[in-house]
Design an enzyme around this catalytic site. Structure first.
Site, mmCIF file in Angstrom:
data_model
loop_
_atom_site.group_PDB
_atom_site.id
_atom_site.type_symbol
_atom_site.label_atom_id
_atom_site.label_comp_id
_atom_site.label_asym_id
_atom_site.label_seq_id
_atom_site.Cartn_x
_atom_site.Cartn_y
_atom_site.Cartn_z
ATOM 1 N N GLY A 177 -1.722 59.699 -49.619
ATOM 2 C CA GLY A 177 -1.163 60.750 -50.483
ATOM 3 C C GLY A 177 -0.228 61.710 -49.778
ATOM 4 O O GLY A 177 0.061 62.787 -50.287
ATOM 5 N N GLY A 229 2.809 60.530 -48.265
ATOM 6 C CA GLY A 229 4.146 59.945 -48.117
ATOM 7 C C GLY A 229 4.294 58.967 -46.972
ATOM 8 O O GLY A 229 5.409 58.637 -46.581
ATOM 9 N N SER A 246 -0.603 53.187 -49.721
ATOM 10 C CA SER A 246 -0.870 52.247 -50.823
ATOM 11 C C SER A 246 -0.172 50.923 -50.561
ATOM 12 O O SER A 246 -0.770 49.847 -50.739
ATOM 13 C CB SER A 246 -0.355 52.768 -52.168
ATOM 14 O OG SER A 246 -0.332 54.136 -52.217
ATOM 15 N N ALA A 295 0.808 49.665 -47.682
ATOM 16 C CA ALA A 295 0.217 48.968 -46.531
ATOM 17 C C ALA A 295 -1.096 48.302 -46.935
ATOM 18 O O ALA A 295 -1.392 47.184 -46.493
ATOM 19 C CB ALA A 295 -0.005 49.945 -45.377
ATOM 20 N N ASP A 319 8.503 50.514 -49.770
ATOM 21 C CA ASP A 319 7.360 50.679 -48.861
ATOM 22 C C ASP A 319 6.741 49.328 -48.490
ATOM 23 O O ASP A 319 6.347 49.115 -47.346
ATOM 24 C CB ASP A 319 6.278 51.558 -49.512
ATOM 25 C CG ASP A 319 6.673 53.031 -49.541
ATOM 26 O OD1 ASP A 319 7.857 53.335 -49.289
ATOM 27 O OD2 ASP A 319 5.800 53.874 -49.822
HETATM 28 O O1 PMV Z 1 4.941 56.487 -51.114
HETATM 29 P P1 PMV Z 1 5.766 57.680 -50.880
HETATM 30 O O2 PMV Z 1 5.178 58.934 -51.405
HETATM 31 O O3 PMV Z 1 6.213 57.709 -49.485
HETATM 32 O O4 PMV Z 1 7.123 57.591 -51.751
HETATM 33 C C1 PMV Z 1 7.828 56.433 -51.921
HETATM 34 C C2 PMV Z 1 9.289 56.682 -51.925
HETATM 35 C C3 PMV Z 1 9.972 56.950 -53.257
HETATM 36 O O5 PMV Z 1 11.353 56.684 -53.029
HETATM 37 C C4 PMV Z 1 9.795 58.384 -53.671
HETATM 38 C C5 PMV Z 1 9.465 56.044 -54.374
HETATM 39 C C6 PMV Z 1 9.859 54.580 -54.253
HETATM 40 O O6 PMV Z 1 9.296 53.786 -55.021
HETATM 41 O O7 PMV Z 1 10.729 54.209 -53.454
#
Ligand code: PMV
Length: 322
Positions: A107, A109, A113, A115, A155
């Site tokens: 939570g 950033g 999730s 990973a 991600d």
């Molecule tokens: O998972 P986070 O909170 O690091 O955010 C992901 C990055 C965003 O660009 C905000 C969302 C995305 O799907 O790329």
């Protein structure tokens, strides 16, 4: 049969949020991991245990909480989904037992999730002899979308492939070589965010001010391309300035807040070459670029003095390990 997979956390160096709307982003994998052990069991069920305070088992559509009360299901449904996607339409008898162990704070950033989805598909896929990283990544992206629906997929790509990448929804991913080693310090504001809500807030901004948003997209795109070439040529000072400019764009789309702005300012005052939000914002984490490792320790101290938790991150070049 048993298989173990681990996948790294990440920072977004440039382009978060804009990547959801089709722009590219630059990302780096970092040396904090989630490990998943998957094993076959005789009973026809999927049992999931985690060290994030939740455990449960799924027999067909029936879910039973083993630990974590009402929150358990929300936390482990994406892991279950990732396991199911890896299993596909398997016609074998028996079930799967999954143990998840995380070094990544969630939570804030850092992509916990993504990973966890990547490591789960990696481990369960490995039980079935599937090791193709692209196959794994595509399934993990779908599972991560259970957590936030409009995920760009960025991600999961960085967590699967590791190192430094440029990623766009249409263009896919491309590895980037940095000429200089990067000293990145993460500052955790301690404010947990919900990425889905932050992304929805930006969509509202776009609907309210389409022209302004388009101008910001154009600038974010240019920043991303300049930053990729600054990385490749090792121009760290230029990279820092571009980070500061990216932060201004993030402020304009409304994902920064006072605590983030104060922390970014404190890093600048302590000698960071640049600093910005990383990930969804609304709290979460910032990243600051230090000129070298010695400066990185100084930045970490200034983050601590600002009342936040620092992490001196190393780039992870391995990505998913099965
Ligand atoms: O998972 P986070 O909170 O690091 O955010 C992901 C990055 C965003 O660009 C905000 C969302 C995305 O799907 O790329």
């Amino acid at each position: 049969m048993m298989a173990v997979a681990s996948a790294p956390a990440k920072v977004i160096l440039f382009g978060e949020h804009f990547v959801v709307h089709g722009n590219p982003a630059l990302l780096a994998a970092i040396n904090k991991r989630i490990s998943v052990t998957a094993g076959t069991i005789e009973a026809e069920k999927i049992v999931i245990r985690s060290d994030i305070g939740a455990a449960g088992e799924y027999s067909g559509r029936v879910f039973k909480v083993l630990r974590g009360g009402k929150r358990a299901r929300v936390l482990i449904d994406p892991i279950h989904d990732a396991a199911r996607r890896a299993l596909g339409s398997r016609d074998r008898d028996g079930g799967i037992e999954i143990d998840l162990c995380s070094e990544i704070p969630y939570g804030i950033g850092l992509g916990s999730s993504a990973a966890s989805c990547v490591a789960t598909v990696g481990a369960v896929g490995s039980l079935l002899g599937r090791h193709d990283r692209r196959w794994i990544c595509e399934r993990a992206v779908e599972s991560e979308r259970m957590i936030h629906k409009n995920s760009s997929g960025a991600d999961c790509y960085i967590s699967t492939f590791g190192g430094l990448i440029r990623y766009g929804r249409k263009e896919g991913y491309k590895k980037i070589e940095s000429r200089e080693s990067l000293s990145i310090v993460i500052g955790n504001t301690g404010i947990k965010h919900n990425t889905g809500e932050m992304v929805a807030g930006v969509a509202k901004f776009k609907a309210r001010k389409p022209k302004v948003f388009q101008e910001l997209m154009t600038r974010a795109d240019e920043i991303c391309s300049d930053a990729a070439s600054a990385l490749e040529s090792g121009e760290l000072e230029r990279l820092g300035l571009l980070m500061n400019e990216n932060q201004l764009l993030l402020q304009q789309i409304g994902v920064s807040n006072k605590k983030v702005d104060d922390l970014v300012r404190a890093c600048g005052a302590a000698g960071a070459l640049g600093a910005k939000i990383t990930g969804g914002g609304g709290g979460g984490s910032i990243i600051a670029l230090a000129a070298n490792e010695k400066e990185s320790a100084r930045l970490a101290e200034s983050i601590r003095q600002a009342g936040c938790d620092p992490i001196e991150a190393q780039i992870d070049y391995k990505g998913l390990v099965v």
